[in-house]
Write a protein that holds these residues in place. Structure first.
Motif: not given
Ligand code: GRF
Length: 196
Positions: A160-164
């Motif tokens: 859910p909180n992933d970034t590139v």
């Protein structure tokens, strides 16, 4: 006879390191040359630490067909009697004639679950599309970009909180396991798809 392998890099060469370590450990092939198209590639320093011959050939043209650049690469490959090429973060598209001159002898790792997300900025597009799963693919290189026969594939979840950057690191960790494993199977002539 173990195959002589050239590894092509453009950057940090972390996949190159995992391939070299695996070949040294398992002896299914021999890392004989590391080739970079960028003088600043930090992977070149890593290759030197391994004592693997390394060359840097910078193209004169920023993109597109550069026959002198490719001719020089071909000379080095001949010089080191290379039999197989592993592209590992090599950020330059090779011409059709170059690829055709190495039929079934160039492998690449791509940071997506091909055939989805060919080309650049894969993780950004994965996030934008709300994918729940991504991963990496090892495939044969053919003239059509990121479209050759798939040899190995590993999945990772998108959280859910992933970034590139968080996805990039999670995928890269899997790349370091998938690429050596797939290269080994390929060198041993096994055609089963490697999955993780
Ligand atoms: C990897 O993510 C690879 O899939 C992509 O470029 C990156 C190279 O990383 N094509 P490194 O140079 O092996 O660390």
């Amino acid at each position: 006879m173990t195959k002589k392998v050239a590894i092509f890099i453009s950057g940090s060469g972390s996949n190159m390191v995992s391939l070299v370590n695996s070949m040294y450990r398992q002896n299914y092939a021999w890392p004989s040359l590391v080739l970079s198209n960028k003088t600043c590639a930090s992977g070149l320093t890593k290759a030197k630490k391994f004592n693997i011959p390394s060359v840097c050939i910078e193209p004169k043209k920023a993109s597109g067909l550069d026959l002198d650049f490719e001719a020089e690469i071909q000379r080095e490959l001949k010089n080191y009697k290379i039999e197989l090429i592993c592209l590992a973060g090599f950020m330059r598209v090779l011409s059709n004639s170059f690829v055709d001159s190495w039929p079934g002898k160039i492998l690449n790792i791509h940071p997506s679950l091909l055939p989805k997300y060919k080309g650049l900025n894969t993780h950004k597009r994965v996030l934008e599309n709300g994918e729940k799963l991504t991963g990496c693919t090892v495939h044969e290189v053919t003239p059509e970009l990121d479209s050759g026969r798939i040899l190995g594939q590993a999945t990772v979840p998108v959280l859910p909180n992933d970034t590139v950057e968080t996805i990039r690191l999670r995928v890269l960790e899997k790349e370091h396991i998938l690429y050596p494993r797939t290269l080994e199977q390929f060198c041993l002539g096994r055609s089963d798809l490697v999955t993780m």
